[in-house]
Design a protein around this motif. Structure first.
Motif, PDB file in Angstrom:
ATOM      1  N   ALA A  20      21.588 -21.426 -23.767  1.00  0.00           N
ATOM      2  CA  ALA A  20      20.720 -22.044 -22.764  1.00  0.00           C
ATOM      3  C   ALA A  20      20.800 -23.562 -22.844  1.00  0.00           C
ATOM      4  N   HIS A  21      20.902 -24.112 -24.057  1.00  0.00           N
ATOM      5  CA  HIS A  21      21.021 -25.565 -24.218  1.00  0.00           C
ATOM      6  C   HIS A  21      22.336 -26.066 -23.635  1.00  0.00           C
TER       7      HIS A  21
ATOM      8  N   MET B 214      11.248 -25.021 -22.167  1.00  0.00           N
ATOM      9  CA  MET B 214      12.296 -26.035 -22.042  1.00  0.00           C
ATOM     10  C   MET B 214      11.695 -27.436 -21.902  1.00  0.00           C
TER      11      MET B 214
ATOM     12  N   THR C 286      27.776 -18.795 -19.402  1.00  0.00           N
ATOM     13  CA  THR C 286      27.719 -20.217 -19.737  1.00  0.00           C
ATOM     14  C   THR C 286      29.062 -20.753 -20.228  1.00  0.00           C
TER      15      THR C 286
ATOM     16  N   TYR D  57      22.750 -23.633 -12.871  1.00  0.00           N
ATOM     17  CA  TYR D  57      22.319 -22.567 -13.785  1.00  0.00           C
ATOM     18  C   TYR D  57      20.939 -22.042 -13.409  1.00  0.00           C
TER      19      TYR D  57
ATOM     20  N   ASN E 137      17.866 -19.848 -14.968  1.00  0.00           N
ATOM     21  CA  ASN E 137      17.253 -19.242 -16.151  1.00  0.00           C
ATOM     22  C   ASN E 137      16.428 -18.031 -15.704  1.00  0.00           C
TER      23      ASN E 137
ATOM     24  N   LEU F 276      16.618 -15.598 -25.405  1.00  0.00           N
ATOM     25  CA  LEU F 276      17.544 -16.687 -25.125  1.00  0.00           C
ATOM     26  C   LEU F 276      18.787 -16.505 -25.996  1.00  0.00           C
TER      27      LEU F 276
ATOM     28  N   ASP G 295      21.895 -16.573 -15.292  1.00  0.00           N
ATOM     29  CA  ASP G 295      21.454 -16.464 -16.678  1.00  0.00           C
ATOM     30  C   ASP G 295      22.540 -17.034 -17.600  1.00  0.00           C
ATOM     31  N   THR G 296      22.347 -16.932 -18.902  1.00  0.00           N
ATOM     32  CA  THR G 296      23.246 -17.634 -19.826  1.00  0.00           C
ATOM     33  C   THR G 296      24.564 -16.920 -20.077  1.00  0.00           C
TER      34      THR G 296
END
Length: 819
Positions: free
Chosen positions: A417-418, A443, A321, A352, A354, A362, A317-318
């Motif tokens: 997420a981006h 997405m 990140t 990654y 999601n 998000l 998950d993010t």
């Protein structure tokens, strides 16, 4: 010490007396747990050292799985199972006068996770080790778990979950491996050898100290590592107190600030301070983890441009990140790489997963907060955004809206997420439907830009914990019928299909289910003082409390059943025991209202003379892995009733299926793939499909009020939410729930699916009376559950994303049988 039962008993008694200073007959069960745990840890340690040595010698690529959650559950029984000595130890302890199950109760559930995300991570670690892959976890050693849930007068009350109160026998503190993590400060640039070098000055330094937990593979001598980071003060009081003014009190303030970084799982982020702490936690994990990974890579004595050949970093998950800009920072500022070379290394190293299709879930961060807390990391994210947007403008010169939608920084927020998609070579969803929705909706822009990066990896669970350990008697019946190959090749469970209508196998599985229901009934009686009919359908919904998971739909159905019985006391229905387990986030008012409603329903239904022999309702407090291990083997019916298109995958659905429960569900998440295997005969579907939900969202046309006006059952149960009566007791009403359904037009289509759900539940009640047919469906579910084993999922990650092969020092050389 575990060679045979007599050696074990002799060594155990010596260890017990040595640790406690008391005679064997004087020790407590707590002492027994501590002594047994230390023996197992010592036994594991030999394989652990050999595995780590083999990974370096073989120089195979290693995976590092970064996650903010690892919901491990109790490790005593699981480690004994994977070491292959569970039955020997059980018998040995029994002969010494102790019951292993009682001893297991003395281990705290590690407070390292909350729900499916964390339990998935734990299952994956088990599969990585059991398949012989070099794969390790990176997480945070939270001092307190999410919270200990108490139900008081029907309300959820949160108490501190101090799971480390009695220590953790499985962990090893590695003080020599600590990492310095820096917050705040300002960035200075200077020129060295013709290039700009950046350095952060006057920051706050925090030591990240690793605590390592061994992850034991199943009977293969491979032991991987879950590395958990704890925040400690980087100041040395013996050399004077740091901080402004250098005072003792400034030092104490600093020390307290540092310790909060690893103190709580999911601090309340409804206020600025909580958000800031959460961001600190995420960077703390990422910075410490990256430095630890690179230290291990250094042992190979290879140049850093070969990092991606030997290292795979996966972000669950993010939340992790920030691995991406942190790895960029280290490669450029500490290792001397230029931007393009560093970026190439990062994108080839990181992948990654999601885990959500809820756009509101998000993760985003206020850019100003990132700039102040992580000044150098913010510079890198800013530059990444600048380069990414420039590339997008070249790709889509006439579509500024698309560039804005896809930007990493937009409207003052950093979109994690981006950043994760841009900085990864692989982006995967966790069920076929989820991945399809990511590509076509959530997405879509990114999929059109990077179609080669997107792929699906349907979640899986470890059958070792959720079948072999949680339900050993069922595992014995399966082994007697089809042999033992399924233990290392869970897809072999399909061999059980040959016995689906076998009367002997059916009777054995019925007996196992009955015993498990009796055990759960005994637990419920101890907790609630209410007897349970073990002939009733054990109807189970156990998962995080969230509106889209629709515990409310389940509750409204129970209210309707109650109403029908009150209207017609001679109504013929199959007795039901409804079991709920869930925690609501402390600040999630609506979820807490639903918990209170369920408990009000339970209070009414369980005590009404007209219903108490037909219906029972229980909300079991403080849902956890160990509680799930009691509930799941006893379950007849699995509630997987989320709004279609909202659940990414689900894993509880798989655990219940593996233990022979039938599913009532929507075509959502991994339910879709379960249905592909089971069909209408093995699964009960109801409600809207994804395309129906999307059409309502896109075109409108849904009216909850119209359903209220046209369906007398719906009108009655909704009115009962706000009027004095059986479910509104002591003046309490449920106006927020009522208005969420009517005034706010029922965002998750609870009322739209109500009639279909009730009709399907009526059919289930009738079908359950045909014991032979029900058992046949139950066996078919077990047989097809091997498809949803974590071993299958991890083999797919290994070959299609991480590019790793089995390695290790195990007796099978870490190679999974049958591969």
């Amino acid at each position: 010490m575990f060679n045979n039962k007599e050696n074990f008993k002799r060594e155990f008694k010596q260890r017990l007396v040595g640790k406690t200073g008391r005679q064997v007959h004087e020790v407590t069960e707590d002492d027994v747990y501590a002594a047994l745990g230390s023996m197992i840890r010592e036994r594991i340690g030999q394989d652990w050292a050999a595995t780590n040595r083999a990974y370096i010698e073989q120089s195979e690529r290693q995976v590092y799985y970064f996650s903010m959650e690892f919901l491990m559950g109790r490790l005593l029984g699981n480690n004994l199972l994977n070491l292959g000595v569970l039955e020997m130890v059980r018998e040995g302890l029994g002969e010494l006068g102790w019951d292993l199950e009682d001893i297991e109760e003395y281990e705290a559930d590690a407070g390292l996770g909350n729900g499916g995300l964390g339990r998935l991570a734990a299952c994956f670690l088990d599969s990585l080790a059991s398949l012989g892959y070099a794969g390790h976890g990176n997480g945070i050693r939270y001092k307190y778990g999410l919270f200990e849930q108490k139900i008081i007068d029907g309300h959820q009350v949160e108490l501190p979950d101090y799971w480390l109160q009695k220590g953790n026998v499985w962990e090893v503190r590695r003080g020599d491996k600590k990492v310095n993590v820096q917050f705040w400060g300002h960035v200075e640039a200077k020129e060295e050898n013709g290039r700009l070098v950046y350095e952060t000055k006057n920051g706050e330094n925090v030591w990240a100290v690793p605590y390592d937990v061994p992850v034991v593979g199943y009977e293969n001598a491979s032991v991987n590592t879950l590395r958990l980071w704890s925040a400690e003060s980087a100041a040395d009081p013996s050399k004077g107190f740091g901080g402004p003014g250098g005072s003792y009190y400034n030092f104490l303030d600093y020390k307290r600030s540092v310790e909060t970084v690893s103190e709580f799982l999911y601090p309340d982020d409804s206020q600025y301070e909580g958000k800031l702490l959460r961001l600190k936690q995420e960077y703390f994990l990422c910075s410490a983890g990256v430095h630890s990974v690179l230290r291990t890579f250094d042992k190979l004595r290879l140049p850093y441009d070969r990092l991606a050949e030997k290292v795979a970093i996966h972000i669950n998950d993010t939340h992790p990140t920030l691995v991406i800009p942190e790895l960029m920072r280290v490669l450029m500022d500490e290792k001397g790489f230029g931007w393009d070379e560093a970026w190439s290394i990062v994108t080839r190293t990181v992948s990654y997963t999601n885990h959500t299709i809820l756009s509101e879930a998000l993760e985003t961060w206020p850019e100003q907060m990132v700039r102040e807390l992580l000044p150098r990391v913010h510079m890198i994210i800013e530059e990444l955004n600048k380069r990414f947007c420039a590339m997008l403008l070249e790709e889509y010169p006439d579509d500024q809206d698309r560039v804005s939608r896809m930007a990493i920084i937009e409207s003052g927020f950093v979109k994690m997420a981006h950043l994760a998609i841009y900085g990864s070579h692989s982006v995967n969803g966790v069920a076929a439907l989820h991945t399809d929705i990511l590509k076509k909706r959530e997405m879509k822009d990114f999929y059109e830009l990077y179609p080669e990066r997107f792929n699906n990896k349907t979640n899986g669970i470890t059958h070792r914990r959720w079948l072999m350990h949680a339900n050993p008697e069922l595992a014995d019946v399966i082994e007697e019928a089809i042999g033992s190959e399924w233990k290392t090749q869970p897809q072999q469970l399909t061999e059980l299909l040959k016995y689906a209508d076998d009367a002997v196998v059916q009777q054995k599985i019925y007996s196992v289910k009955r015993k498990n229901k009796e055990r759960l009934a005994s637990y419920i009686y101890k907790k609630h003082g209410v007897s349970v009919d073990t002939n009733s359908i054990f109807d189970v919904q156990i998962k995080r409390l969230h509106a889209y998971k629709r515990q409310l739909l389940n509750a409204l159905h129970i209210m309707d059943l109650y109403n029908r019985i009150k209207e017609n006391p001679s109504l013929e229905i199959t007795p039901r025991t409804f079991i709920f387990g869930a925690k609501a986030a402390p600040g999630y008012y609506m979820a807490k209202q639903i918990i209170k409603l369920i408990n009000n329903i339970a209070n009414t239904v369980n005590n009404d003379p007209d219903t108490k022999d037909l219906l029972k309702v229980f909300f079991l407090e403080n849902y956890s892995v160990s509680l799930a291990e009691k509930i799941i083997p006893a379950s007849d019916l699995s509630e997987q009733i989320s709004t279609a298109g909202k659940e990414a995958s689900g894993t509880g659905n798989m655990k219940l299926m593996m233990n022979g429960a039938l599913t009532i569900g929507t075509l959502d998440g991994a339910n879709v793939e379960m249905y592909e295997s089971l069909g209408d005969e093995g699964m009960y579907l109801f409600g809207l499909r994804v395309e129906d939900v999307e059409k309502y969202y896109r075109d409108g046309g849904y009216s909850a009020q119209a359903i209220y006006n046209s369906d007398e059952r719906v009108k009655k149960v909704l009115d009962q939410l706000v009027q004095p009566g059986p479910f509104c007791q002591n003046g309490q009403t449920f106006d927020p729930i009522y208005h969420s359904l009517l005034s706010h037009n029922d965002e998750y289509f609870v009322l739209r699916d109500f009639a279909s759900y009730v009709e399907t539940q009526n059919q289930i009640g009738m079908d359950y009376r045909d014991s032979k047919k029900w058992l046949e469906k139950s066996i078919v579910n077990i047989a097809h559950s091997g498809r949803f084993a974590g071993d299958r999922t991890i083999n797919e990650y290994a070959s299609e994303i991480w590019g790793i092969k089995p390695a290790g020092a195990g007796s099978r050389s870490g190679i999974y049988k049958g591969q």
